[in-house]
Motif scaffolding. Sequence first.
Motif, PDB file in Angstrom:
ATOM      1  N   HIS A   1       0.791  -1.226   0.000  1.00 34.09           N
ATOM      2  CA  HIS A   1       0.000   0.000   0.000  1.00 34.09           C
ATOM      3  C   HIS A   1       0.830   1.286   0.000  1.00 34.09           C
ATOM      4  O   HIS A   1       0.390   2.292  -0.552  1.00 34.09           O
ATOM      5  CB  HIS A   1      -0.949   0.010   1.208  1.00 34.09           C
ATOM      6  CG  HIS A   1      -2.029  -1.017   1.117  1.00 34.09           C
ATOM      7  ND1 HIS A   1      -3.154  -0.841   0.339  1.00 34.09           N
ATOM      8  CD2 HIS A   1      -2.144  -2.241   1.698  1.00 34.09           C
ATOM      9  CE1 HIS A   1      -3.925  -1.902   0.443  1.00 34.09           C
ATOM     10  NE2 HIS A   1      -3.333  -2.781   1.261  1.00 34.09           N
ATOM     11  N   TYR A   2       1.990   1.258   0.630  1.00 32.14           N
ATOM     12  CA  TYR A   2       2.802   2.484   0.678  1.00 32.14           C
ATOM     13  C   TYR A   2       3.530   2.658  -0.645  1.00 32.14           C
ATOM     14  O   TYR A   2       4.273   1.772  -1.072  1.00 32.14           O
ATOM     15  CB  TYR A   2       3.793   2.413   1.835  1.00 32.14           C
ATOM     16  CG  TYR A   2       4.499   3.730   2.089  1.00 32.14           C
ATOM     17  CD1 TYR A   2       3.778   4.848   2.487  1.00 32.14           C
ATOM     18  CD2 TYR A   2       5.872   3.850   1.934  1.00 32.14           C
ATOM     19  CE1 TYR A   2       4.412   6.052   2.724  1.00 32.14           C
ATOM     20  CE2 TYR A   2       6.510   5.044   2.169  1.00 32.14           C
ATOM     21  CZ  TYR A   2       5.774   6.150   2.554  1.00 32.14           C
ATOM     22  OH  TYR A   2       6.402   7.350   2.775  1.00 32.14           O
ATOM     23  N   ARG A   3       3.323   3.817  -1.313  1.00 28.06           N
ATOM     24  CA  ARG A   3       3.780   3.976  -2.695  1.00 28.06           C
ATOM     25  C   ARG A   3       4.791   5.105  -2.891  1.00 28.06           C
ATOM     26  O   ARG A   3       5.111   5.438  -4.030  1.00 28.06           O
ATOM     27  CB  ARG A   3       2.580   4.245  -3.620  1.00 28.06           C
ATOM     28  CG  ARG A   3       1.388   3.314  -3.443  1.00 28.06           C
ATOM     29  CD  ARG A   3       1.697   1.898  -3.839  1.00 28.06           C
ATOM     30  NE  ARG A   3       2.024   1.778  -5.261  1.00 28.06           N
ATOM     31  CZ  ARG A   3       2.369   0.634  -5.842  1.00 28.06           C
ATOM     32  NH1 ARG A   3       2.452  -0.474  -5.119  1.00 28.06           N
ATOM     33  NH2 ARG A   3       2.643   0.599  -7.126  1.00 28.06           N
TER      34      ARG A   3
ATOM     35  N   ARG B   1       8.631   4.002 -11.046  1.00 31.98           N
ATOM     36  CA  ARG B   1       7.957   5.227 -10.612  1.00 31.98           C
ATOM     37  C   ARG B   1       8.934   6.279 -10.104  1.00 31.98           C
ATOM     38  O   ARG B   1       8.535   7.278  -9.490  1.00 31.98           O
ATOM     39  CB  ARG B   1       6.919   4.911  -9.527  1.00 31.98           C
ATOM     40  CG  ARG B   1       5.786   4.014 -10.006  1.00 31.98           C
ATOM     41  CD  ARG B   1       4.708   3.804  -8.948  1.00 31.98           C
ATOM     42  NE  ARG B   1       3.978   5.051  -8.683  1.00 31.98           N
ATOM     43  CZ  ARG B   1       3.969   5.675  -7.501  1.00 31.98           C
ATOM     44  NH1 ARG B   1       4.674   5.198  -6.487  1.00 31.98           N
ATOM     45  NH2 ARG B   1       3.270   6.767  -7.336  1.00 31.98           N
TER      46      ARG B   1
ATOM     47  N   GLN C   1       7.879   1.175  -6.075  1.00 30.46           N
ATOM     48  CA  GLN C   1       7.231   2.076  -5.126  1.00 30.46           C
ATOM     49  C   GLN C   1       8.157   3.206  -4.682  1.00 30.46           C
ATOM     50  O   GLN C   1       7.788   4.033  -3.851  1.00 30.46           O
ATOM     51  CB  GLN C   1       6.753   1.286  -3.900  1.00 30.46           C
ATOM     52  CG  GLN C   1       5.718   0.225  -4.223  1.00 30.46           C
ATOM     53  CD  GLN C   1       5.568  -0.808  -3.116  1.00 30.46           C
ATOM     54  OE1 GLN C   1       5.830  -1.994  -3.307  1.00 30.46           O
ATOM     55  NE2 GLN C   1       5.162  -0.357  -1.941  1.00 30.46           N
TER      56      GLN C   1
END
Length: 353
Positions: free
Chosen positions: A41-43, A102, A71
Amino acid sequence: MHLESLANELLLYLFEFFDGIQLLRAFHDLNSRFNHLLYNHYRVYRIDFRSISKYQFDDLCQYCLPSITDQIISLTISDDDETPNLPAIFLSYNFTLDKFTRLQSLSLYSIQSFAQLSQLIYQCHQLPHLTRLRMIDGYNDDRNNDIQFLINTIWSLPKLQHFYLNYHSSSKTWLSKISTMSLSIEKLSIENIACTLRDVSHLFKYTPSLQHLSTYIHFNLEDEQIPIVTSSIRSLKLTFESSVPVLMNVFQMMPNLNSLELKTMGIYLTGHKWKKILMKYLSHLKIFQLRMYFEFSHRRNVHEQFNKLIESYRNSFWIEEHQWFIQCDCISFGEYHHGILYTLPYRFDTFVC
């Protein structure tokens, strides 16, 4: 209240206050819930490898980094005295930048190997979201072919918006070696590399979207006759060691400038002369931060020179129209008297006694 009683949304918000390495060291394998938050969930990981121990680096590369490469939005790689040979070890783990899909910001500190540096810069072409690149205290060989390869590879990065270069280099060929057009670079900071006005003009030719520039212009007689090429610059941070005619040439290149932070050495201009220059060349200027370092004439009374200089800045143009307030300090070195005139407030980056 226990930390684990907080909602996932609050925990993810709190994670943003941690450096990526601190976050993983604190919560990795604490329990399945935290692992799920960290890896699913942490991106927005920001990984800074400066000052990391060899043990922590190996542990991170083996057990954590492979799961979060997509991430990470910011990555800092260093090869200084605290992290010797880190880039080679990083590459030995089979990490290539194309895996960091990313990544938005890349910082490279003290990378002395041209092979490693060029490999990392070349891999930046596989990063679709990279907008910020920083290179600090690294490869410092004056071989022109190497410099030309690096600078043109950087200028060909399609999404790069901000490039920061801080090298203690005797080479003055960095800007003059650009031969690739960049339509994306909007902000450029170059420190500890002196350039000429001709270099700056060449830069504008190959960086037409540039809006914010920080650089150092050194004295060159040819700069007084260089043709003027206007640019899209809106903000300029300039350390300047040349003549007043060259300074006016700089201003003519940037007629739409609205923010100027200027440090001059060896130039003495009264408030009246500054007013004429600014009104003629920089009519759109709103923010003006000045630090003017000069020497008072030892043939005339220093106290009278000091008062006359200060008085030239006490008029409606400076005080009422723009609210640019001036202070001047006099520093004595034997029979010589140096002056530092600066706008208020001013933050000095070096101690002045």
